[in-house]
Design an enzyme around this catalytic site. Structure first.
Site, PDB file in Angstrom:
ATOM      1  N   HIS A   6       0.816  -1.140  -0.078  1.00 29.15           N
ATOM      2  CA  HIS A   6      -0.032  -0.095  -0.025  1.00 29.15           C
ATOM      3  C   HIS A   6       0.957   1.216   0.134  1.00 29.15           C
ATOM      4  O   HIS A   6       1.746   1.511   0.935  1.00 29.15           O
ATOM      5  CB  HIS A   6      -0.858   0.125   1.334  1.00 29.15           C
ATOM      6  CG  HIS A   6      -1.762   1.181   1.260  1.00 29.15           C
ATOM      7  ND1 HIS A   6      -1.815   1.960   2.482  1.00 29.15           N
ATOM      8  CD2 HIS A   6      -2.801   1.605   0.488  1.00 29.15           C
ATOM      9  CE1 HIS A   6      -2.825   2.947   2.313  1.00 29.15           C
ATOM     10  NE2 HIS A   6      -3.589   2.430   1.330  1.00 29.15           N
ATOM     11  N   HIS A  48      -0.312  11.023  -2.474  1.00 25.27           N
ATOM     12  CA  HIS A  48      -1.574  10.524  -1.957  1.00 25.27           C
ATOM     13  C   HIS A  48      -2.316  11.744  -1.948  1.00 25.27           C
ATOM     14  O   HIS A  48      -3.875  11.590  -2.322  1.00 25.27           O
ATOM     15  CB  HIS A  48      -1.462   9.815  -0.445  1.00 25.27           C
ATOM     16  CG  HIS A  48      -2.668   9.464   0.159  1.00 25.27           C
ATOM     17  ND1 HIS A  48      -3.793  10.578   0.873  1.00 25.27           N
ATOM     18  CD2 HIS A  48      -3.382   8.254   0.023  1.00 25.27           C
ATOM     19  CE1 HIS A  48      -4.621   9.612   1.103  1.00 25.27           C
ATOM     20  NE2 HIS A  48      -4.500   8.560   0.655  1.00 25.27           N
TER      21      HIS A  48
HETATM   22  O1  G3P Z   1      -6.544   1.638  -2.534  1.00 23.17           O
HETATM   23  C1  G3P Z   1      -6.796   1.382  -1.358  1.00 23.17           C
HETATM   24  C2  G3P Z   1      -6.516   2.561  -0.285  1.00 23.17           C
HETATM   25  O2  G3P Z   1      -5.205   2.911  -0.784  1.00 23.17           O
HETATM   26  C3  G3P Z   1      -7.496   3.629  -0.337  1.00 23.17           C
HETATM   27  O3  G3P Z   1      -7.213   4.592   0.664  1.00 23.17           O
HETATM   28  O4  G3P Z   1      -6.813   6.636   1.415  1.00 23.17           O
HETATM   29  O5  G3P Z   1      -5.194   4.980   1.529  1.00 23.17           O
HETATM   30  O6  G3P Z   1      -5.543   6.078  -0.510  1.00 23.17           O
HETATM   31  P1  G3P Z   1      -6.122   5.573   0.634  1.00 23.17           P
HETATM   32 CA    CA Z   2      -4.515   4.814  -2.222  1.00 25.13          CA
END
Ligand code: G3P
Ligand code: CA
Length: 237
Positions: A6, A48
């Site tokens: 992630h 992000h």
């Molecule tokens: O794609 C899953 C996750 O990354 C979505 O939430 O806020 O971490 O981008 P965020």
């Molecule tokens: Ca994400």
């Protein structure tokens, strides 16, 4: 159950940087997730937030800055290292020739970035990344539908932070074949039902051993984790 890094291996490296993505490759992750925004001059960059304030030493909105401005700031400040905000091309280059799946989350839920869908397809096609290596996702399902209309050969995943009525029919309607729910959004039964109709399920973001065990027991296709080594330690029978 596959593991997706992630924002790269963000537990140990600055999120959405080439070092975090390389760490995922080194840790033999099955996939990488990255967040895509578009600069004022139409370049796709990996970060992000809509602004650079939280993750860099600079200030401002990605949508109002050119690539050259963005490349001047340090995206490694949280770890006291030097990192540039990566372009999408850099990540595609890292993934090309590997078995890594690449989940590109298109961040159009707050800033719409007109034309980002067309630009995304262009860059991937120009960089010759195999279609089956890429998964698009977004909280903005209009973006997913647009991507599906432009290039139906790519897998599209609905990002879900809240339950949705008749989710399987909804996915079919917008052209999505996968669901990426928040770890708490769907019940066990709902996940099993999605699998029964052939939808791919990849919950985000798994941070505890009970959640890892729950999703392994349910047989989900993959989970997103911040620390690949940690997840592997609990994934080996
Ligand atoms: O794609 C899953 C996750 O990354 C979505 O939430 O806020 O971490 O981008 P965020
Ligand atoms: Ca994400």
């Amino acid at each position: 159950m596959k593991l997706f890094a992630h924002r790269g291996v963000m537990a140990h490296h600055p999120e959405n940087t080439m070092t975090a993505f390389r760490a995922a490759l080194d840790a033999q992750s099955d996939g990488i997730e990255a967040d895509v925004h578009m600069t004022k001059d139409g370049k796709l960059v990996l970060i992000h937030d809509e602004t650079i304030d939280r993750t860099t030493d600079g200030h401002g909105q990605v949508a109002t800055m050119g690539l050259s401005d963005l490349r001047r700031v340090n995206a490694g400040v949280k770890f006291e290292v030097e990192e540039k905000i990566p372009t999408l091309e850099e990540l595609l280059e890292l993934c090309r020739g590997t078995s890594l799946r690449l989940n590109l989350e298109v961040k159009t839920d707050i800033e719409r970035y007109p034309g980002i869908e067309e630009r995304l397809i262009d860059v991937i096609v120009n960089q010759r990344l195999p279609v089956e290596q890429v998964v698009f996702s977004s909280f903005n399902h209009t973006t997913l539908n647009r991507l599906n209309q432009l290039a139906p050969e790519f897998e599209c995943a609905v990002l879900l932070a809240q339950p949705l009525y008749d989710l399987a029919a909804y996915c079919e309607k917008i052209g999505a074949t996968a669901v990426h729910p928040h770890v708490r959004t769907l019940t066990d039964d709902e996940i099993l039902q999605l699998h029964q109709v052939g939808l791919v399920v990849r919950p985000y973001t798994v941070k505890t051993v009970p959640d890892l065990e729950r999703f392994r027991r349910l047989g989900v296709d993959a989970v997103f984790v911040n620390d690949i080594e940690w997840a592997k330690a609990y994934s080996t029978p």
